[in-house]
Design an enzyme around this catalytic site. Structure first.
Site, PDB file in Angstrom:
ATOM      1  N   ARG A  53       0.857  -1.181   0.000  1.00  0.00           N
ATOM      2  CA  ARG A  53       0.000   0.000   0.000  1.00  0.00           C
ATOM      3  C   ARG A  53       0.894   1.232   0.000  1.00  0.00           C
ATOM      4  O   ARG A  53       2.114   1.124   0.096  1.00  0.00           O
ATOM      5  CB  ARG A  53      -1.023  -0.005   1.145  1.00  0.00           C
ATOM      6  CG  ARG A  53      -0.653  -0.604   2.466  1.00  0.00           C
ATOM      7  CD  ARG A  53       0.386   0.125   3.256  1.00  0.00           C
ATOM      8  NE  ARG A  53       0.106   1.539   3.392  1.00  0.00           N
ATOM      9  CZ  ARG A  53       1.014   2.451   3.639  1.00  0.00           C
ATOM     10  NH1 ARG A  53       2.301   2.117   3.777  1.00  0.00           N
ATOM     11  NH2 ARG A  53       0.712   3.720   3.761  1.00  0.00           N
ATOM     12  N   ALA A  55       0.815   5.149  -2.190  1.00  0.00           N
ATOM     13  CA  ALA A  55       0.613   5.450  -3.610  1.00  0.00           C
ATOM     14  C   ALA A  55       1.742   4.964  -4.539  1.00  0.00           C
ATOM     15  O   ALA A  55       1.477   4.253  -5.510  1.00  0.00           O
ATOM     16  CB  ALA A  55       0.367   6.946  -3.774  1.00  0.00           C
ATOM     17  N   ARG A  90      -7.406  -0.255  -6.678  1.00  0.00           N
ATOM     18  CA  ARG A  90      -7.553   0.871  -5.744  1.00  0.00           C
ATOM     19  C   ARG A  90      -7.666   2.140  -6.588  1.00  0.00           C
ATOM     20  O   ARG A  90      -6.754   2.466  -7.345  1.00  0.00           O
ATOM     21  CB  ARG A  90      -6.369   0.941  -4.767  1.00  0.00           C
ATOM     22  CG  ARG A  90      -6.308  -0.302  -3.860  1.00  0.00           C
ATOM     23  CD  ARG A  90      -5.469  -0.065  -2.635  1.00  0.00           C
ATOM     24  NE  ARG A  90      -6.077   0.900  -1.744  1.00  0.00           N
ATOM     25  CZ  ARG A  90      -5.423   1.508  -0.751  1.00  0.00           C
ATOM     26  NH1 ARG A  90      -4.139   1.250  -0.549  1.00  0.00           N
ATOM     27  NH2 ARG A  90      -6.039   2.367   0.040  1.00  0.00           N
ATOM     28  N   ASP A 244      -1.811  11.016  -2.182  1.00  0.00           N
ATOM     29  CA  ASP A 244      -2.211   9.933  -3.087  1.00  0.00           C
ATOM     30  C   ASP A 244      -2.556  10.433  -4.480  1.00  0.00           C
ATOM     31  O   ASP A 244      -2.476   9.693  -5.455  1.00  0.00           O
ATOM     32  CB  ASP A 244      -3.399   9.170  -2.502  1.00  0.00           C
ATOM     33  CG  ASP A 244      -2.930   8.319  -1.336  1.00  0.00           C
ATOM     34  OD1 ASP A 244      -2.804   8.854  -0.228  1.00  0.00           O
ATOM     35  OD2 ASP A 244      -2.626   7.136  -1.564  1.00  0.00           O
ATOM     36  N   ASN A 254      -5.297  12.765   0.254  1.00  0.00           N
ATOM     37  CA  ASN A 254      -4.422  11.921   1.083  1.00  0.00           C
ATOM     38  C   ASN A 254      -5.304  11.178   2.078  1.00  0.00           C
ATOM     39  O   ASN A 254      -6.529  11.352   2.112  1.00  0.00           O
ATOM     40  CB  ASN A 254      -3.347  12.770   1.777  1.00  0.00           C
ATOM     41  CG  ASN A 254      -2.260  11.905   2.392  1.00  0.00           C
ATOM     42  OD1 ASN A 254      -1.722  11.008   1.742  1.00  0.00           O
ATOM     43  ND2 ASN A 254      -1.927  12.123   3.652  1.00  0.00           N
TER      44      ASN A 254
HETATM   45  O1  MRU Z   1      -4.483   3.531   2.065  1.00  0.00           O
HETATM   46  P1  MRU Z   1      -2.984   3.648   2.014  1.00  0.00           P
HETATM   47  O2  MRU Z   1      -2.298   3.104   3.217  1.00  0.00           O
HETATM   48  O3  MRU Z   1      -2.436   3.118   0.715  1.00  0.00           O
HETATM   49  O4  MRU Z   1      -2.788   5.218   2.010  1.00  0.00           O
HETATM   50  C1  MRU Z   1      -1.502   5.755   2.046  1.00  0.00           C
HETATM   51  C2  MRU Z   1      -1.469   7.216   2.172  1.00  0.00           C
HETATM   52  O5  MRU Z   1      -2.480   7.883   2.238  1.00  0.00           O
HETATM   53  C3  MRU Z   1      -0.135   7.832   2.110  1.00  0.00           C
HETATM   54  O6  MRU Z   1      -0.113   9.001   2.875  1.00  0.00           O
HETATM   55  C4  MRU Z   1       0.143   8.204   0.660  1.00  0.00           C
HETATM   56  O7  MRU Z   1      -0.056   7.102  -0.173  1.00  0.00           O
HETATM   57  C5  MRU Z   1       1.476   8.729   0.476  1.00  0.00           C
HETATM   58  S1  MRU Z   1       2.634   7.422   0.367  1.00  0.00           S
HETATM   59  C6  MRU Z   1       4.145   7.992   0.005  1.00  0.00           C
END
Ligand code: MRU
Length: 361
Positions: A53, A55, A90, A244, A254
């Site tokens: 997980r 982004a 996603r 994200d 985000n």
């Molecule tokens: O749902 P996730 O855990 O994939 O969400 C991650 C985030 O919101 C992070 O802050 C974002 O992806 C930045 S990662 C460098």
């Protein structure tokens, strides 16, 4: 980054290996487990179940998944089907779409029999680029932390608040929001991180706290509701979060809860930074993120919580009365006006300068 002296990336492919290895984040921090992608189905499942997980990492894992699909069948039909399956995993983090589009554009020029090897090479390249990008973000962000330190006369320590996990586990290595923190720590700057627990999945309490601990950075986990209070008390010098998807005008999607922290930061005069690779910018969204699909996840993530029981076994317990309904939007949008500066691999940008400062692909 290193775990007990051993260097790891969140995902890696070795020459000659038919599969791809990754750290299974669904069982962290309680178990350290290396898992493997051997097929498109494995990649779809790993992304959907959030074993990978964050982004940038989602995007890299998806391109490896595409390569694994093309090992079985390199045809145009297989390419199209694999892209569709991966894009459906996603919806909010745009790196997935950006990396899949880039890979697909290159692969359609290549004969079907050669597509698997070419896709692996593209995924390896994107992974290396992601590390270089995060390294540059770290260097730019270090300047911000060093300046904050100077403003405080070097003592007492700088207190930084972060949300979710935008560390090396969310990228291939280093991270975005956490990368400047690691560099500042390594440079001897005295700092402490407030880690938002980040309900409902607790990526802060489980992943950010783990990463910071591995690196030796002082940190304290706080309930998501505590950040505003700490800002009012003067206990937060700056916030750094990841992203994200960022629109060309700087509006930032985000992890859910980011918007509330940005509001509290503005009300208390606390600088609010968003660290992101340029691959997280959605240039097709010029004016805000009005058309953004915000991922809605299972109500069970809100109604239950996972952890270790007193026998040390991983378990999930119920929080709310049986039959309670819950809503679980996974991301929110922070308007650009609440962002003090963006930190990308190209430097530090005011929201209104982002589109002009960052090259468009
Ligand atoms: O749902 P996730 O855990 O994939 O969400 C991650 C985030 O919101 C992070 O802050 C974002 O992806 C930045 S990662 C460098």
């Amino acid at each position: 980054m290193k775990i007990n002296g051993t260097h790891y990336r969140s995902i890696w492919h070795e020459d000659g290996d038919d599969g791809v290895a990754y750290i299974n984040q669904a069982v962290l921090p309680h178990r350290f487990e290396i898992a493997r992608l051997e097929s498109l189905a494995d990649a779809v499942e790993a992304i959907t179940r959030m074993q990978v997980r964050g982004a940038p990492l989602i995007g890299v894992a998806a391109v490896y998944g595409l390569a694994l699909a093309l090992r079985e069948d390199g045809s145009d039909r297989s390419l199209a089907q694999a892209c569709a399956a991966l894009l459906a995993t996603r919806p909010t983090a745009v790196n997935l779409r950006n990396f899949i589009s880039r890979a697909r554009a290159g692969l359609t020029q290549i004969a079907p029999a050669d597509r698997h090897a070419a896709a692996i090479a593209i995924a390896d390249t994107i992974a290396e680029e992601d590390i270089a990008i995060c390294t540059a973000i770290a260097a730019h962000g270090l300047g911000i932390i060093a300046a904050a330190c100077e403003r405080k006369g070097g003592r007492p320590e700088i207190n930084i608040l972060t949300h979710c996990n935008a560390g090396w586990l969310a990228t291939v290595d280093w991270g975005t929001a956490l990368a400047p923190i690691y560099l500042a720590h390594d440079a001897g700057i005295s700092l402490h991180v407030w880690v938002d627990e980040t309900r409902p999945r607790n990526q802060g309490a489980s992943l950010t706290a783990l990463e910071l601990g591995w690196h030796g950075v002082a940190h304290t986990v706080i309930a998501d509701n505590a950040g505003g209070h700490l800002m009012q008390q003067g206990e937060v010098d700056l916030c750094i979060v990841g992203a994200d998807r960022v629109a060309a005008n700087g509006d930032t999607a985000n992890k859910i809860g980011t918007y509330l922290k940005a509001l509290a930061a503005q009300d208390n005069g606390v600088p609010f930074y968003v660290a992101l690779p340029s691959t997280t910018i959605d240039w097709t969204m010029q004016d805000g993120l009005a058309g953004l699909e915000v991922e809605e996840r299972s109500a069970q993530e809100v109604l239950t919580i996972a952890g270790l029981d007193d026998q040390g076994a991983l378990t999930r317990v119920q929080l709310a009365p049986a039959g309670t309904t819950a809503r679980n939007p996974a991301f929110d949008i922070t308007p650009a006006r609440l962002v003090t500066r963006f930190i990308t691999e190209y430097g530090i940008h005011a929201p209104q300068d982002l589109a002009g400062a960052v090259p468009h692909p």
